[in-house]
Design a protein around this motif. Structure first.
Motif, PDB file in Angstrom:
ATOM      1  N   UNK A   1      19.309  19.740  21.957  1.00 46.46           N
ATOM      2  CA  UNK A   1      18.296  19.440  22.972  1.00 46.46           C
ATOM      3  C   UNK A   1      16.887  19.466  22.398  1.00 46.46           C
ATOM      4  N   UNK A   2      16.753  19.819  21.110  1.00 47.98           N
ATOM      5  CA  UNK A   2      15.449  19.850  20.479  1.00 47.98           C
ATOM      6  C   UNK A   2      14.555  20.969  20.974  1.00 47.98           C
ATOM      7  N   UNK A   3      15.161  22.116  21.294  1.00 49.57           N
ATOM      8  CA  UNK A   3      14.409  23.246  21.837  1.00 49.57           C
ATOM      9  C   UNK A   3      14.577  24.444  20.895  1.00 49.57           C
ATOM     10  N   UNK A   4      13.468  25.129  20.618  1.00 50.78           N
ATOM     11  CA  UNK A   4      13.501  26.334  19.800  1.00 50.78           C
ATOM     12  C   UNK A   4      14.313  27.398  20.534  1.00 50.78           C
ATOM     13  N   UNK A   5      15.292  28.025  19.886  1.00 53.07           N
ATOM     14  CA  UNK A   5      16.092  29.046  20.558  1.00 53.07           C
ATOM     15  C   UNK A   5      15.251  30.136  21.237  1.00 53.07           C
ATOM     16  N   UNK A   6      14.129  30.511  20.623  1.00 51.68           N
ATOM     17  CA  UNK A   6      13.284  31.556  21.212  1.00 51.68           C
ATOM     18  C   UNK A   6      12.671  31.112  22.541  1.00 51.68           C
ATOM     19  N   UNK A   7      12.651  29.806  22.797  1.00 55.90           N
ATOM     20  CA  UNK A   7      12.109  29.281  24.060  1.00 55.90           C
ATOM     21  C   UNK A   7      13.204  29.063  25.103  1.00 55.90           C
ATOM     22  N   UNK A   8      14.435  29.427  24.762  1.00 57.91           N
ATOM     23  CA  UNK A   8      15.569  29.204  25.668  1.00 57.91           C
ATOM     24  C   UNK A   8      15.868  30.435  26.517  1.00 57.91           C
ATOM     25  N   UNK A   9      16.351  30.171  27.715  1.00 62.03           N
ATOM     26  CA  UNK A   9      16.864  31.222  28.587  1.00 62.03           C
ATOM     27  C   UNK A   9      18.330  30.914  28.848  1.00 62.03           C
ATOM     28  N   UNK A  10      19.135  31.948  28.880  1.00 60.26           N
ATOM     29  CA  UNK A  10      20.575  31.823  29.095  1.00 60.26           C
ATOM     30  C   UNK A  10      20.938  32.608  30.349  1.00 60.26           C
TER      31      UNK A  10
ATOM     32  N   UNK B   1      14.713  23.943  38.059  1.00 62.55           N
ATOM     33  CA  UNK B   1      14.389  24.123  36.644  1.00 62.55           C
ATOM     34  C   UNK B   1      13.797  22.812  36.125  1.00 62.55           C
ATOM     35  N   UNK B   2      12.548  22.864  35.676  1.00 65.05           N
ATOM     36  CA  UNK B   2      11.853  21.642  35.274  1.00 65.05           C
ATOM     37  C   UNK B   2      11.852  21.415  33.765  1.00 65.05           C
ATOM     38  N   UNK B   3      12.442  22.339  33.031  1.00 69.81           N
ATOM     39  CA  UNK B   3      12.553  22.189  31.577  1.00 69.81           C
ATOM     40  C   UNK B   3      13.975  21.717  31.261  1.00 69.81           C
ATOM     41  N   UNK B   4      14.225  21.248  30.044  1.00 73.14           N
ATOM     42  CA  UNK B   4      15.591  20.797  29.709  1.00 73.14           C
ATOM     43  C   UNK B   4      16.623  21.881  30.013  1.00 73.14           C
ATOM     44  N   UNK B   5      17.758  21.479  30.538  1.00 69.21           N
ATOM     45  CA  UNK B   5      18.822  22.419  30.904  1.00 69.21           C
ATOM     46  C   UNK B   5      20.159  21.846  30.453  1.00 69.21           C
ATOM     47  N   UNK B   6      21.101  22.765  30.245  1.00 73.15           N
ATOM     48  CA  UNK B   6      22.428  22.351  29.801  1.00 73.15           C
ATOM     49  C   UNK B   6      23.454  23.379  30.243  1.00 73.15           C
ATOM     50  N   UNK B   7      24.702  23.082  29.980  1.00 72.50           N
ATOM     51  CA  UNK B   7      25.798  24.026  30.129  1.00 72.50           C
ATOM     52  C   UNK B   7      26.369  24.233  28.727  1.00 72.50           C
ATOM     53  N   UNK B   8      26.496  25.490  28.320  1.00 67.22           N
ATOM     54  CA  UNK B   8      27.095  25.835  27.026  1.00 67.22           C
ATOM     55  C   UNK B   8      28.140  26.907  27.326  1.00 67.22           C
ATOM     56  N   UNK B   9      29.405  26.518  27.303  1.00 71.65           N
ATOM     57  CA  UNK B   9      30.477  27.387  27.781  1.00 71.65           C
ATOM     58  C   UNK B   9      31.593  27.548  26.763  1.00 71.65           C
TER      59      UNK B   9
ATOM     60  N   UNK C   1      21.356  34.863  19.469  1.00 74.86           N
ATOM     61  CA  UNK C   1      20.666  33.592  19.228  1.00 74.86           C
ATOM     62  C   UNK C   1      19.160  33.726  19.388  1.00 74.86           C
ATOM     63  N   UNK C   2      18.694  34.898  19.835  1.00 71.05           N
ATOM     64  CA  UNK C   2      17.270  35.118  20.025  1.00 71.05           C
ATOM     65  C   UNK C   2      16.736  34.534  21.322  1.00 71.05           C
ATOM     66  N   UNK C   3      17.610  34.355  22.288  1.00 70.84           N
ATOM     67  CA  UNK C   3      17.245  33.766  23.573  1.00 70.84           C
ATOM     68  C   UNK C   3      17.048  34.855  24.623  1.00 70.84           C
ATOM     69  N   UNK C   4      16.294  34.544  25.660  1.00 73.90           N
ATOM     70  CA  UNK C   4      16.158  35.447  26.794  1.00 73.90           C
ATOM     71  C   UNK C   4      17.434  35.326  27.616  1.00 73.90           C
ATOM     72  N   UNK C   5      18.032  36.450  27.983  1.00 73.76           N
ATOM     73  CA  UNK C   5      19.320  36.436  28.671  1.00 73.76           C
ATOM     74  C   UNK C   5      19.195  37.030  30.064  1.00 73.76           C
TER      75      UNK C   5
END
Length: 180
Positions: free
Chosen positions: A136-145, A81-89, A159-163
């Motif tokens: 992380x400064x990322x638009x929720x619509x640009x996030x994948x979960x 994964x080359x874009x910002x990534x995190x763990x949200x648990x 949250x409007x994210x791709x799941x």
């Protein structure tokens, strides 16, 4: 999560309550500890013994230390994964840190680890995911979960994210969600 549910089943059995593993997975995965304790107490029909939750956490940490194994391919996938990534648990920070360390994934996330216990928002509320995206400064619509729980899937969608649903236990994948 299956490992954690096995620990819950053993702890429940120790106080006289039988819970099938499949039921534990369906009932407890992705839920706040307080909700799970209320559920167990309700099934038991009496208050939980003093110290039950603390012993449960100790037993879970011990089980993680002895039995937790990384998911095949997980490290390579995260590294790709080359874009910002995190763990949200929804898990406690202690469990997150231990699990990530034991599986060798901890260095891949730096300071981008978000626990519902730190944020004060639990899935299915989208607040945890929205907090992580904002931090992380990322638009929720640009996030994948990638989610393994129904409350997490609901939170990601809200949250409007791709799941993407990770279902190692064979549970059904809800409509509008991609299985991984």
């Amino acid at each position: 999560e299956t490992l954690a549910c096995r620990v819950i089943c053993r702890a429940a059995a120790d106080i006289g309550l039988h819970i099938e593993l499949e039921d534990a997975i369906a009932s407890f995965v992705g839920h706040r500890d307080a909700e799970n304790m209320r559920d167990i107490e309700g099934r038991l029909g009496r208050p939980l013994p003093p110290g039950f939750e603390d012993r449960l956490h100790e037993d879970l940490n011990a089980a993680l230390r002895t039995a937790l194994q990384p998911v095949d391919g997980a490290r390579a996938l995260v590294e790709s994964v080359t874009v910002p990534r995190c763990v949200a648990s929804s898990g406690r920070r202690e469990k997150l840190e231990l699990s990530l360390r034991l599986t060798g994934l901890r260095p891949l996330f730096g300071d981008r680890i978000f626990s519902a216990y730190d944020v004060g928002k639990w899935k299915p509320d989208p607040g945890l995911f929205l907090h992580a995206a904002d931090a992380m400064g990322v638009d929720p619509a640009a996030c994948a979960v990638v989610e393994d729980s129904d409350p997490g899937i609901e939170a990601g969608l809200a949250a409007g994210m791709t799941v993407f649903a990770y279902r190692p236990c064979g549970r059904a994948v809800p409509g509008g969600v991609t299985a991984v």
